[in-house]
Scaffold this active site. Structure first.
Site, short mmCIF file in Angstrom:
data_model
loop_
_atom_site.label_atom_id
_atom_site.label_comp_id
_atom_site.label_asym_id
_atom_site.label_seq_id
_atom_site.Cartn_x
_atom_site.Cartn_y
_atom_site.Cartn_z
CG HIS A 275 -2.15 1.01 1.15
ND1 HIS A 275 -2.62 1.74 0.20
CD2 HIS A 275 -3.02 1.31 2.27
CE1 HIS A 275 -3.54 2.36 0.58
NE2 HIS A 275 -3.87 2.03 1.80
CG HIS A 314 -4.41 0.85 -8.32
ND1 HIS A 314 -5.51 0.82 -8.10
CD2 HIS A 314 -3.68 1.74 -7.49
CE1 HIS A 314 -5.76 1.59 -7.25
NE2 HIS A 314 -4.86 2.23 -6.73
CG ASP A 370 2.79 4.49 -3.97
OD1 ASP A 370 2.00 3.51 -3.57
OD2 ASP A 370 3.13 5.23 -3.10
C1 SDX Z 1 -1.33 2.30 -3.27
O1 SDX Z 1 -6.07 0.74 -3.32
C2 SDX Z 1 -5.75 2.08 -3.65
O2 SDX Z 1 -6.29 3.09 -3.89
C3 SDX Z 1 -4.13 2.22 -3.20
C4 SDX Z 1 -3.63 3.61 -3.62
C5 SDX Z 1 -4.20 4.56 -2.67
O3 SDX Z 1 -4.24 5.75 -3.05
O4 SDX Z 1 -4.65 4.48 -1.43
O5 SDX Z 1 -3.75 3.68 -4.77
C6 SDX Z 1 -2.02 3.56 -2.87
O6 SDX Z 1 -1.46 1.48 -2.42
C7 SDX Z 1 -0.90 2.05 -4.70
C8 SDX Z 1 -0.25 0.53 -4.71
C9 SDX Z 1 1.03 0.55 -4.22
N1 SDX Z 1 1.64 -0.99 -4.30
C10 SDX Z 1 2.62 -1.39 -4.97
O7 SDX Z 1 3.04 -0.57 -6.06
C11 SDX Z 1 3.04 -2.69 -4.66
C12 SDX Z 1 3.05 -3.70 -5.92
N2 SDX Z 1 1.77 -3.92 -6.39
C13 SDX Z 1 1.44 -5.18 -6.16
O8 SDX Z 1 1.45 -5.74 -5.00
C14 SDX Z 1 -0.36 -4.95 -6.60
O9 SDX Z 1 -0.16 -4.55 -7.95
C15 SDX Z 1 -1.33 -4.43 -5.61
C16 SDX Z 1 -1.22 -4.75 -4.30
C17 SDX Z 1 -1.12 -3.16 -5.97
C18 SDX Z 1 -2.79 -4.94 -6.47
O10 SDX Z 1 -2.65 -6.23 -6.05
P1 SDX Z 1 -4.07 -7.30 -6.38
O11 SDX Z 1 -5.21 -6.25 -6.98
O12 SDX Z 1 -4.48 -8.12 -5.50
O13 SDX Z 1 -3.54 -7.96 -7.59
P2 SDX Z 1 -2.75 -9.39 -7.51
O14 SDX Z 1 -1.89 -9.33 -6.45
O15 SDX Z 1 -3.78 -10.34 -7.62
O16 SDX Z 1 -1.91 -9.42 -8.87
C19 SDX Z 1 -2.77 -9.79 -9.93
C20 SDX Z 1 -1.47 -10.41 -10.93
C21 SDX Z 1 -0.58 -11.62 -10.10
O17 SDX Z 1 0.03 -12.44 -11.02
P3 SDX Z 1 -0.63 -13.86 -11.29
O18 SDX Z 1 -0.80 -14.53 -10.03
O19 SDX Z 1 -2.05 -13.59 -11.96
O20 SDX Z 1 0.28 -14.54 -12.26
O21 SDX Z 1 -0.55 -9.27 -11.08
C22 SDX Z 1 0.78 -9.66 -10.53
C23 SDX Z 1 0.43 -10.88 -9.66
O22 SDX Z 1 1.61 -11.70 -9.24
N3 SDX Z 1 1.22 -8.22 -10.03
C24 SDX Z 1 2.50 -8.37 -10.12
C25 SDX Z 1 2.46 -6.94 -9.59
N4 SDX Z 1 1.14 -6.62 -8.95
C26 SDX Z 1 0.65 -7.52 -9.38
N5 SDX Z 1 3.59 -8.85 -10.58
C27 SDX Z 1 4.62 -8.04 -10.62
N6 SDX Z 1 4.73 -6.73 -9.99
C28 SDX Z 1 3.70 -6.19 -9.57
N7 SDX Z 1 3.91 -5.17 -9.07
#
Ligand code: SDX
Length: 449
Positions: A275, A314, A370
């Site tokens: 997050h 996201h 971020d």
């Molecule tokens: C914020 O919600 C909000 O509005 C949050 C926010 C706000 O203003 O409050 O916008 C702020 O928190 C932004 C997000 C910051 N976090 C990151 O940058 C961390 C990296 N991102 C991930 O951890 C992820 O993308 C999330 C947590 C942001 C979203 O996760 P989801 O929606 O649960 O998606 P998921 O983990 O189920 O991913 C779906 C697929 C997976 O691959 P498969 O299992 O289908 O093979 O996408 C892949 C994940 O492994 N994936 C990534 C990835 N994010 C998702 N692979 C590599 N790098 C990534 N960053």
């Protein structure tokens, strides 16, 4: 039943059910059924009825809200209907915070009073310095912020009068006014520097920079470009509908805890690397990559499942996060003053490669808020540990707005989800003498399909 409904047929009983559909303001975004309407779907009178199972709330609306609208496919973000791009260009953080909290842009008089009220509350009780001093020099400033904002509830007992509009307004002034002070004091503590008190002649971000960076000069003069850049970054972080931290704010607020404890819970959720802690994780990731030439090797590891591309992806945005676009523009303005952060070249190369790669395209992974913010913060002189703190400060206005909306929503009550139980059926106690290792008597649980 009107056509705005679905018909469910329970194949276990052959019974059919008409379930009403309600909508948000956009017909193609926000159509929902009431989960409680599923409870009528039963196989017998003593059946609890159907629930919806939705781990991590991937497809569950927890509330009806009028504060922020996000269209993840189109990369749209609006606070109270105003596009984030216009607010970033034309507004200020305090004006935007007023909009997020009260629903309308303030008049000149309202903005002057609002600014006075916030400025009036920038000081903190001197005793707070005592527990600030109790932290180790290398304590993470988010840990200090979470605990000190919760401690504010011990100073303001009137905060418990959460259904008194006057009390909520006072706590709002205190929280919006004091978060920068707590954050700056945490930063100064980590450097072993004396605390720099608020200078109420300065703007919201100018005063924050003063409390962070003032040294022996009689009066700190913030760099106008950095002051404005930080103000824009604060606008971009003010609210983001039902994200993890806001969900924590609403959940704790639903038990009628005071707003200081609710903000502490929201900030604690924001601290997580998935997050608001992602901005810190991005900088560490870029530092580990080290150079543009090493980006392909890093991307290969991510695709092999060896870690995430922090700052990418996201839950809602399946397109470019509109905030990331604006931050990239702010970066150029900041680097005019601070000099270019070399990590930007690695970030741009990482974005270029990722946006062309099927792995990221297929998963609709784009830079989020971020990805670039930390590069700016580092160029402005902030240590990486301060990055999530710089997210929490502006988000405080959004958290309070969402909390107040919850309190005033007649449909809301204490949050208490149900569960699907997969544990043991009833069994009798076994004395320690009869317990042999390995004989658990555990039946294999049936998971949800
Ligand atoms: C914020 O919600 C909000 O509005 C949050 C926010 C706000 O203003 O409050 O916008 C702020 O928190 C932004 C997000 C910051 N976090 C990151 O940058 C961390 C990296 N991102 C991930 O951890 C992820 O993308 C999330 C947590 C942001 C979203 O996760 P989801 O929606 O649960 O998606 P998921 O983990 O189920 O991913 C779906 C697929 C997976 O691959 P498969 O299992 O289908 O093979 O996408 C892949 C994940 O492994 N994936 C990534 C990835 N994010 C998702 N692979 C590599 N790098 C990534 N960053």
């Amino acid at each position: 039943m009107a056509k705005e409904s679905i018909t469910l047929i329970d194949n276990r009983t052959g019974k059919s059910y008409e379930i009403a559909i309600s909508y948000g303001i956009y017909p193609l975004d926000g159509a929902a059924i009431r989960a409680s309407d599923l409870r009528q779907v039963k196989v017998s009178e003593d059946d609890f009825g159907l629930m919806s199972y939705d781990p991590a709330f991937m497809n569950t609306a927890s509330c009806q809200s009028t504060i922020t609208f996000i269209d993840g496919d189109k990369g749209i973000l609006r606070y109270r209907g105003y596009p984030i791009e216009e607010l970033a260009e034309k507004s200020t953080y305090l004006e935007t915070a007023y909009l997020v909290l009260y629903g309308e842009l303030p008049t000149k008089a309202q903005l002057e009073k609002w600014t006075h009220d916030i400025t009036w509350h920038t000081m903190i009780h001197e005793n707070i310095k005592k527990f600030m001093d109790g932290f180790h020099y290398d304590a993470h400033p988010m840990g200090m912020l979470v605990s000190t904002v919760a401690a504010l509830s011990t100073f303001y007992l009137d905060a418990k009068h959460i259904f008194d509009a006057g009390s909520r307004k006072t706590q709002t002034h205190r929280l919006v006014g004091k978060m920068p002070t707590l954050a700056a004091f945490a930063y100064r503590h980590s450097l072993g520097r004396p605390y720099a008190y608020p200078d109420n002649d300065l703007s919201y971000t100018g005063n924050f920079l003063n409390m962070l960076f003032k040294m022996t000069e009689v009066k700190y003069k913030p760099n106008a470009i950095l002051e404005k850049a930080l103000d824009v970054l604060f606008i971009l972080h003010a609210d983001h509908e039902q994200n993890c931290g806001t969900n924590a704010m609403r959940c704790v607020g639903s038990s009628q805890a005071d707003p200081y404890c609710a903000v502490a819970a929201a900030a604690a959720a924001l601290y997580g690397p998935l997050h608001g802690g992602a901005n810190e994780a991005v900088l560490r990731m870029l530092g580990e990559i080290g150079s543009k030439g090493k980006v392909p090797e890093f991307v290969k590891k991510v695709k092999a499942g060896e870690g995430k591309l922090m700052g990418f992806g996201h839950r809602v945005y399946k397109n470019y996060d509109p905030r990331a676009k604006i931050i990239k523009r702010v970066a150029d303005e900041v680097f005019e003053v601070t000099g270019r952060n070399p990590l930007l070249d690695i970030a741009i190369e990482l974005e270029r490669i990722a946006l062309e790669d099927e792995y990221f395209i297929k998963r609709k992974l784009y830079p989020n808020v971020d990805f670039y913010s930390g590069i700016i913060y580092q160029a402005m002189g902030f240590p990486v540990e301060m990055f999530p703190v710089l997210f929490a400060i502006p988000r405080t206005s959004g958290w309070i707005a969402q909390w107040e909306e919850l309190l005033l929503d007649a449909e809301q009550k204490i949050s208490r989800p149900r569960q699907v139980y997969l544990g043991q059926d009833t069994r009798s106690y076994v004395g320690i003498e009869q317990r042999e290792t390995g004989k658990t008597g555990q039946t294999s649980p049936k998971g949800v399909a």
